[in-house]
Scaffold this motif. Sequence first.
Motif, PDB file in Angstrom:
ATOM      1  N   ALA A  27       0.829  -1.209   0.000  1.00  0.00           N
ATOM      2  CA  ALA A  27       0.000   0.000   0.000  1.00  0.00           C
ATOM      3  C   ALA A  27       0.863   1.259   0.000  1.00  0.00           C
ATOM      4  N   ASP A  28       1.947   1.233   0.775  1.00  0.00           N
ATOM      5  CA  ASP A  28       2.846   2.392   0.827  1.00  0.00           C
ATOM      6  C   ASP A  28       3.487   2.662  -0.531  1.00  0.00           C
ATOM      7  N   GLN A  29       3.896   1.594  -1.226  1.00  0.00           N
ATOM      8  CA  GLN A  29       4.517   1.765  -2.553  1.00  0.00           C
ATOM      9  C   GLN A  29       3.545   2.420  -3.534  1.00  0.00           C
ATOM     10  N   LYS A  30       2.308   1.922  -3.553  1.00  0.00           N
ATOM     11  CA  LYS A  30       1.310   2.468  -4.471  1.00  0.00           C
ATOM     12  C   LYS A  30       0.945   3.902  -4.095  1.00  0.00           C
ATOM     13  N   THR A  31       0.869   4.164  -2.795  1.00  0.00           N
ATOM     14  CA  THR A  31       0.506   5.505  -2.341  1.00  0.00           C
ATOM     15  C   THR A  31       1.594   6.515  -2.669  1.00  0.00           C
ATOM     16  N   LEU A  32       2.849   6.124  -2.479  1.00  0.00           N
ATOM     17  CA  LEU A  32       3.948   7.023  -2.825  1.00  0.00           C
ATOM     18  C   LEU A  32       3.977   7.306  -4.320  1.00  0.00           C
ATOM     19  N   GLU A  33       3.744   6.276  -5.132  1.00  0.00           N
ATOM     20  CA  GLU A  33       3.713   6.504  -6.583  1.00  0.00           C
ATOM     21  C   GLU A  33       2.609   7.488  -6.941  1.00  0.00           C
ATOM     22  N   LEU A  34       1.429   7.299  -6.338  1.00  0.00           N
ATOM     23  CA  LEU A  34       0.318   8.221  -6.600  1.00  0.00           C
ATOM     24  C   LEU A  34       0.671   9.641  -6.188  1.00  0.00           C
ATOM     25  N   GLU A  35       1.092   9.794  -4.937  1.00  0.00           N
ATOM     26  CA  GLU A  35       1.244  11.127  -4.354  1.00  0.00           C
ATOM     27  C   GLU A  35       2.501  11.861  -4.816  1.00  0.00           C
ATOM     28  N   LYS A  36       3.484  11.120  -5.325  1.00  0.00           N
ATOM     29  CA  LYS A  36       4.744  11.741  -5.725  1.00  0.00           C
ATOM     30  C   LYS A  36       4.934  11.849  -7.245  1.00  0.00           C
ATOM     31  N   THR A  37       4.107  11.167  -8.031  1.00  0.00           N
ATOM     32  CA  THR A  37       4.329  11.189  -9.489  1.00  0.00           C
ATOM     33  C   THR A  37       3.077  11.522 -10.288  1.00  0.00           C
ATOM     34  N   THR A  38       2.012  11.968  -9.623  1.00  0.00           N
ATOM     35  CA  THR A  38       0.771  12.303 -10.315  1.00  0.00           C
ATOM     36  C   THR A  38       0.600  13.816 -10.373  1.00  0.00           C
ATOM     37  N   PRO A  39       0.304  14.381 -11.532  1.00  0.00           N
ATOM     38  CA  PRO A  39       0.049  15.827 -11.596  1.00  0.00           C
ATOM     39  C   PRO A  39      -1.052  16.235 -10.617  1.00  0.00           C
ATOM     40  N   HIS A  40      -0.948  17.454 -10.104  1.00  0.00           N
ATOM     41  CA  HIS A  40      -1.899  17.960  -9.117  1.00  0.00           C
ATOM     42  C   HIS A  40      -3.220  18.323  -9.796  1.00  0.00           C
ATOM     43  N   LEU A  41      -4.269  17.597  -9.436  1.00  0.00           N
ATOM     44  CA  LEU A  41      -5.600  17.855  -9.974  1.00  0.00           C
ATOM     45  C   LEU A  41      -6.263  18.933  -9.129  1.00  0.00           C
ATOM     46  N   VAL A  42      -6.596  20.055  -9.743  1.00  0.00           N
ATOM     47  CA  VAL A  42      -7.222  21.158  -9.012  1.00  0.00           C
ATOM     48  C   VAL A  42      -8.690  20.824  -8.776  1.00  0.00           C
ATOM     49  N   THR A  43      -9.128  20.883  -7.513  1.00  0.00           N
ATOM     50  CA  THR A  43     -10.498  20.558  -7.147  1.00  0.00           C
ATOM     51  C   THR A  43     -11.070  21.655  -6.254  1.00  0.00           C
ATOM     52  N   TRP A  44     -12.390  21.689  -6.128  1.00  0.00           N
ATOM     53  CA  TRP A  44     -13.008  22.678  -5.248  1.00  0.00           C
ATOM     54  C   TRP A  44     -12.672  22.385  -3.793  1.00  0.00           C
ATOM     55  N   GLN A  45     -12.783  21.102  -3.408  1.00  0.00           N
ATOM     56  CA  GLN A  45     -12.521  20.681  -2.031  1.00  0.00           C
ATOM     57  C   GLN A  45     -11.379  19.668  -2.028  1.00  0.00           C
ATOM     58  N   ASP A  46     -10.777  19.465  -0.843  1.00  0.00           N
ATOM     59  CA  ASP A  46      -9.762  18.415  -0.704  1.00  0.00           C
ATOM     60  C   ASP A  46     -10.460  17.088  -0.429  1.00  0.00           C
ATOM     61  N   TRP A  47     -10.103  16.059  -1.167  1.00  0.00           N
ATOM     62  CA  TRP A  47     -10.642  14.722  -0.904  1.00  0.00           C
ATOM     63  C   TRP A  47      -9.573  13.687  -1.241  1.00  0.00           C
ATOM     64  N   GLU A  48      -9.793  12.493  -0.754  1.00  0.00           N
ATOM     65  CA  GLU A  48      -8.810  11.424  -0.955  1.00  0.00           C
ATOM     66  C   GLU A  48      -9.022  10.765  -2.313  1.00  0.00           C
ATOM     67  N   TRP A  49      -7.907  10.469  -2.979  1.00  0.00           N
ATOM     68  CA  TRP A  49      -7.936   9.850  -4.307  1.00  0.00           C
ATOM     69  C   TRP A  49      -8.521   8.440  -4.184  1.00  0.00           C
ATOM     70  N   PRO A  50      -9.489   8.083  -5.025  1.00  0.00           N
ATOM     71  CA  PRO A  50     -10.203   6.804  -4.863  1.00  0.00           C
ATOM     72  C   PRO A  50      -9.420   5.579  -5.325  1.00  0.00           C
ATOM     73  N   CYS A  51      -9.857   4.431  -4.806  1.00  0.00           N
ATOM     74  CA  CYS A  51      -9.235   3.140  -5.119  1.00  0.00           C
ATOM     75  C   CYS A  51     -10.225   2.230  -5.833  1.00  0.00           C
ATOM     76  N   ALA A  52      -9.684   1.287  -6.586  1.00  0.00           N
ATOM     77  CA  ALA A  52     -10.491   0.249  -7.224  1.00  0.00           C
ATOM     78  C   ALA A  52      -9.598  -0.950  -7.510  1.00  0.00           C
ATOM     79  N   ASP A  53     -10.076  -2.126  -7.172  1.00  0.00           N
ATOM     80  CA  ASP A  53      -9.364  -3.367  -7.508  1.00  0.00           C
ATOM     81  C   ASP A  53      -7.942  -3.413  -6.951  1.00  0.00           C
ATOM     82  N   GLY A  54      -7.757  -2.895  -5.734  1.00  0.00           N
ATOM     83  CA  GLY A  54      -6.458  -2.985  -5.085  1.00  0.00           C
ATOM     84  C   GLY A  54      -5.409  -2.032  -5.610  1.00  0.00           C
TER      85      GLY A  54
END
Length: 202
Positions: free
Chosen positions: A91-118
């Motif tokens: 989980a830590d490996q996938k989370t770091l990849e998401l949070e450190k290599t994904t462009p910042h999506l501008v949103t109205w509110q802060d929310w957690e990035w969703p999961c599907a199929d592990g």
Amino acid sequence: MTFTYLNQPELFVGVSDENSRCDLCHQQKPCFDAAGFFGEDELTFVCPDCLSNGRLYEWDSYTCQGDVAELKRQLKSLHPALSKAELDDLADQKTLELEKTTPHLVTWQDWEWPCADGDYARFIGYGSKPLYKQLAGGSEAQSLFEKSIYYTLAEETDAEELWEDVPRKRIQDYADSSNYSTLFYVFKSLHSDQIITLWDSD
């Protein structure tokens, strides 16, 4: 520009029209606006190459926040033989990849990035009736929308009523999205056809 968890960042995030000085490689080139990143290290611009190559791992800065608790729940269900330590590491490996290599999506509110199929899901665009119709592939678009509402919002959302707020015209890019006070963020599983929708308002 290719990123695992965000499709077509040139449309949905955008880079600067003029060359800017990347805070990570210090080169002048088209960059993402990094002012909205989270963490202790304040950055102004980060180029796509540095972001995709993992240069943000060296900094106390991240572009989004993953739904880690749900990711671990899904991974445990998919891999019951793994120990807690192994599941946490995955989980830590996938989370770091998401949070450190994904462009910042501008949103109205802060929310957690969703999961599907592990895994974390990929953002594919802003929700609209034409997009849901396309994704439904001949099925009922409204039904797909209602089933796609992420679990964190499902209990407090009247999906049938909310469907009336889904734009009737396709939202082409980030600039187009600024014309709406309620936005629907559509994600697709990396491993199946599952669609997830988050929504927020200004």
